[in-house]
Design an enzyme around this catalytic site. Sequence first.
Site, PDB file in Angstrom:
ATOM      1  N   GLY A   7       0.852  -1.185   0.000  1.00 26.60           N
ATOM      2  CA  GLY A   7       0.000   0.000   0.000  1.00 26.60           C
ATOM      3  C   GLY A   7       0.885   1.232   0.000  1.00 26.60           C
ATOM      4  O   GLY A   7       1.413   1.620   1.046  1.00 26.60           O
ATOM      5  N   LEU A   8       1.057   1.847  -1.159  1.00 23.91           N
ATOM      6  CA  LEU A   8       2.000   2.961  -1.301  1.00 23.91           C
ATOM      7  C   LEU A   8       1.287   4.270  -1.597  1.00 23.91           C
ATOM      8  O   LEU A   8       1.775   5.105  -2.367  1.00 23.91           O
ATOM      9  CB  LEU A   8       3.020   2.645  -2.400  1.00 23.91           C
ATOM     10  CG  LEU A   8       3.877   1.409  -2.157  1.00 23.91           C
ATOM     11  CD1 LEU A   8       4.687   1.063  -3.405  1.00 23.91           C
ATOM     12  CD2 LEU A   8       4.796   1.613  -0.957  1.00 23.91           C
ATOM     13  N   MET A  11       0.218   7.865   2.781  1.00 26.93           N
ATOM     14  CA  MET A  11       0.823   7.427   4.047  1.00 26.93           C
ATOM     15  C   MET A  11       1.877   6.362   3.804  1.00 26.93           C
ATOM     16  O   MET A  11       3.028   6.483   4.230  1.00 26.93           O
ATOM     17  CB  MET A  11      -0.257   6.884   4.979  1.00 26.93           C
ATOM     18  CG  MET A  11      -1.084   7.942   5.667  1.00 26.93           C
ATOM     19  SD  MET A  11      -0.308   8.651   7.134  1.00 26.93           S
ATOM     20  CE  MET A  11      -0.546   7.338   8.331  1.00 26.93           C
ATOM     21  N   GLY A  12       1.518   5.288   3.113  1.00 26.19           N
ATOM     22  CA  GLY A  12       2.450   4.193   2.897  1.00 26.19           C
ATOM     23  C   GLY A  12       3.674   4.611   2.113  1.00 26.19           C
ATOM     24  O   GLY A  12       4.808   4.219   2.437  1.00 26.19           O
ATOM     25  N   ASP A  30       2.116  -2.079  -4.628  1.00 25.25           N
ATOM     26  CA  ASP A  30       0.822  -1.413  -4.709  1.00 25.25           C
ATOM     27  C   ASP A  30       0.091  -1.970  -5.919  1.00 25.25           C
ATOM     28  O   ASP A  30       0.732  -2.367  -6.912  1.00 25.25           O
ATOM     29  CB  ASP A  30       1.005   0.108  -4.850  1.00 25.25           C
ATOM     30  CG  ASP A  30      -0.288   0.879  -4.608  1.00 25.25           C
ATOM     31  OD1 ASP A  30      -0.483   1.371  -3.481  1.00 25.25           O
ATOM     32  OD2 ASP A  30      -1.105   0.992  -5.552  1.00 25.25           O
ATOM     33  N   ASN A  95      -6.030   1.619   9.963  1.00 25.30           N
ATOM     34  CA  ASN A  95      -6.993   1.968  11.008  1.00 25.30           C
ATOM     35  C   ASN A  95      -7.960   0.820  11.273  1.00 25.30           C
ATOM     36  O   ASN A  95      -9.175   0.999  11.283  1.00 25.30           O
ATOM     37  CB  ASN A  95      -7.768   3.234  10.619  1.00 25.30           C
ATOM     38  CG  ASN A  95      -6.939   4.489  10.792  1.00 25.30           C
ATOM     39  OD1 ASN A  95      -6.149   4.600  11.724  1.00 25.30           O
ATOM     40  ND2 ASN A  95      -7.120   5.446   9.899  1.00 25.30           N
ATOM     41  N   SER A 121      -0.465   7.752  13.429  1.00 24.69           N
ATOM     42  CA  SER A 121      -0.989   9.106  13.238  1.00 24.69           C
ATOM     43  C   SER A 121       0.119   9.985  12.689  1.00 24.69           C
ATOM     44  O   SER A 121       1.290   9.812  13.030  1.00 24.69           O
ATOM     45  CB  SER A 121      -1.503   9.673  14.567  1.00 24.69           C
ATOM     46  OG  SER A 121      -2.023  10.980  14.395  1.00 24.69           O
ATOM     47  N   GLY A 123      -0.462  11.517   9.210  1.00 18.30           N
ATOM     48  CA  GLY A 123      -0.954  11.943   7.913  1.00 18.30           C
ATOM     49  C   GLY A 123       0.164  12.278   6.939  1.00 18.30           C
ATOM     50  O   GLY A 123       1.258  11.713   6.980  1.00 18.30           O
ATOM     51  N   LYS A 173      -5.277   3.897  19.316  1.00 25.41           N
ATOM     52  CA  LYS A 173      -5.447   4.801  18.166  1.00 25.41           C
ATOM     53  C   LYS A 173      -6.913   5.139  17.958  1.00 25.41           C
ATOM     54  O   LYS A 173      -7.256   6.259  17.561  1.00 25.41           O
ATOM     55  CB  LYS A 173      -4.867   4.137  16.912  1.00 25.41           C
ATOM     56  CG  LYS A 173      -5.051   4.940  15.617  1.00 25.41           C
ATOM     57  CD  LYS A 173      -4.441   6.328  15.712  1.00 25.41           C
ATOM     58  CE  LYS A 173      -4.246   6.980  14.346  1.00 25.41           C
ATOM     59  NZ  LYS A 173      -5.381   6.996  13.447  1.00 25.41           N
ATOM     60  N   HIS A 176      -7.689   7.770  20.394  1.00 22.77           N
ATOM     61  CA  HIS A 176      -6.987   8.958  19.905  1.00 22.77           C
ATOM     62  C   HIS A 176      -7.846   9.683  18.869  1.00 22.77           C
ATOM     63  O   HIS A 176      -8.018  10.905  18.921  1.00 22.77           O
ATOM     64  CB  HIS A 176      -5.653   8.518  19.298  1.00 22.77           C
ATOM     65  CG  HIS A 176      -4.976   9.517  18.407  1.00 22.77           C
ATOM     66  ND1 HIS A 176      -5.389   9.767  17.117  1.00 22.77           N
ATOM     67  CD2 HIS A 176      -3.895  10.316  18.621  1.00 22.77           C
ATOM     68  CE1 HIS A 176      -4.612  10.686  16.562  1.00 22.77           C
ATOM     69  NE2 HIS A 176      -3.697  11.028  17.455  1.00 22.77           N
ATOM     70  N   ASN A 177      -8.414   8.926  17.928  1.00 24.33           N
ATOM     71  CA  ASN A 177      -9.226   9.549  16.890  1.00 24.33           C
ATOM     72  C   ASN A 177     -10.546  10.066  17.438  1.00 24.33           C
ATOM     73  O   ASN A 177     -11.071  11.071  16.950  1.00 24.33           O
ATOM     74  CB  ASN A 177      -9.462   8.563  15.752  1.00 24.33           C
ATOM     75  CG  ASN A 177      -8.254   8.445  14.841  1.00 24.33           C
ATOM     76  OD1 ASN A 177      -7.130   8.671  15.262  1.00 24.33           O
ATOM     77  ND2 ASN A 177      -8.478   8.087  13.592  1.00 24.33           N
ATOM     78  N   GLU A 180      -9.741  13.310  18.822  1.00 24.55           N
ATOM     79  CA  GLU A 180      -9.554  14.217  17.685  1.00 24.55           C
ATOM     80  C   GLU A 180     -10.896  14.763  17.206  1.00 24.55           C
ATOM     81  O   GLU A 180     -11.029  15.963  16.917  1.00 24.55           O
ATOM     82  CB  GLU A 180      -8.851  13.453  16.566  1.00 24.55           C
ATOM     83  CG  GLU A 180      -8.656  14.204  15.266  1.00 24.55           C
ATOM     84  CD  GLU A 180      -8.109  13.288  14.191  1.00 24.55           C
ATOM     85  OE1 GLU A 180      -8.798  13.099  13.167  1.00 24.55           O
ATOM     86  OE2 GLU A 180      -7.007  12.729  14.383  1.00 24.55           O
ATOM     87  N   TYR A 181     -11.920  13.908  17.126  1.00 25.50           N
ATOM     88  CA  TYR A 181     -13.254  14.351  16.722  1.00 25.50           C
ATOM     89  C   TYR A 181     -13.728  15.485  17.634  1.00 25.50           C
ATOM     90  O   TYR A 181     -14.250  16.502  17.177  1.00 25.50           O
ATOM     91  CB  TYR A 181     -14.261  13.198  16.841  1.00 25.50           C
ATOM     92  CG  TYR A 181     -14.339  12.238  15.682  1.00 25.50           C
ATOM     93  CD1 TYR A 181     -13.195  11.843  14.976  1.00 25.50           C
ATOM     94  CD2 TYR A 181     -15.552  11.684  15.305  1.00 25.50           C
ATOM     95  CE1 TYR A 181     -13.280  10.939  13.931  1.00 25.50           C
ATOM     96  CE2 TYR A 181     -15.649  10.780  14.261  1.00 25.50           C
ATOM     97  CZ  TYR A 181     -14.506  10.405  13.583  1.00 25.50           C
ATOM     98  OH  TYR A 181     -14.593   9.502  12.553  1.00 25.50           O
TER      99      TYR A 181
END
Length: 304
Positions: A7-8, A11-12, A30, A95, A121, A123, A173, A176-177, A180-181
Site C-alpha cells: 500500500g504505497l 501514508m504508505g 501497490d 486503522n 498518526s 498523515g 489509536k 486517539h481519533n 480528535e473528533y
Amino acid sequence: MELGMIGLGKMGGFMAERLVRGGHRVVGYDRDAAVVRKVGEKGIGGANTLEALIAGLKAPRAIWLMVPAGAPVDQTIDLLTPHLTPGDTIIDGGNSYYKDDVRRGAALAAKGLNFVDCGTSGGVWGLTEGYSMMVGGDADVVRRLAPIFQTLAPGPETGWGRVGPMGAGHFVKMVHNGIEYGIMEAYAEGLDLLQHKTEFGLDLLQISKIWQFGSVIRSWLLDLTVDALTKNPTLQGIGGYVTDSGEGRWTVIEGVELGVALPVISSSLDMRFRSQNPEPFANKLLAMMRHEFGGHAVKTAAEK
C-alpha cells in the site's frame, strides 16, 4: 532493517520514503503499477506482485500493511500467508478495528507467524515530522522491530511505544481519533460563533493566529486551521459534508459497552452524521409538529 510495504498511497509511500532515508531497505507493492514505479525513484524497491515482494525479503520477514481497514486487510493477509515462513511478522499500520486484530493475530499465531497492530498518526506530514505510533503485540517481536519504529517516529525514543498486547495499538489509536473528533468539533463551533458575531467584524484568521502562541488551546490542529483559513478565509466553495472514517463510531460503541460516558466524542460524531444529510428528516418532522400543535408556519425547501 528490511521491510516490505504493501500500500504505497500518501501514508504508505511517505513512510517507505522515510525508512529509506533512515538507512533501511524497503520493498514496496501497490496494486497501481504506476505508483510502484514512482516510489522507485526515491530508492524504494518495487515489486509487481505480493509473491515478488516476499521473495525480495530475507527471513524472518517484516511486512507492513497500509491498506483500508476491514476486508482488504483480511484479503491481503490471506494472499500473503501461503508464501510466508514461521517467524515472519505482519504489521497492520492502518486503522483496523482492534477486535479484528485479536482475531487475525490468533489465526496467524497458529501458523507460526507474528502479528503486530500499529495505530499510526501523522498523515501527510509524517514524512518530515515523523509519525506517532501506538504499537500492540508480543514484547519480543516489537523489540526486534524497534529500529523501524524509531526511524518512523519523530525521535528514536519519542512518539512511539508498545502500549500492550495484540489489539492494544489500534484500541489506543481508536480512542486517539475519538478525542480528535471532539477537539475538531470544539474549534469548529467556537469559530462559527465568532463568525456569527457580525457587529464586531471579527477576523477569524487573525484570532486563530493569536491563539497559536501562549494560549491554552494552541495545538497542531489549530496550526492546520490557520493554514486552511490562510488559503481560503471564507471557506468559499467548501461543502459542509464531514465524513467519519469509523474510529469515532467504534470509540462511542466501546464507551457504551464499558459504561463510560463520552458526551463530547458522542456529540461530535452526531454532528458528523448530521452534516452528511443536507435535508434531515428529523428537522422536517420537527417543523411539522410545531405546525400541528401551534399552527406555526412551515417553510418549503425553496424558502429556506
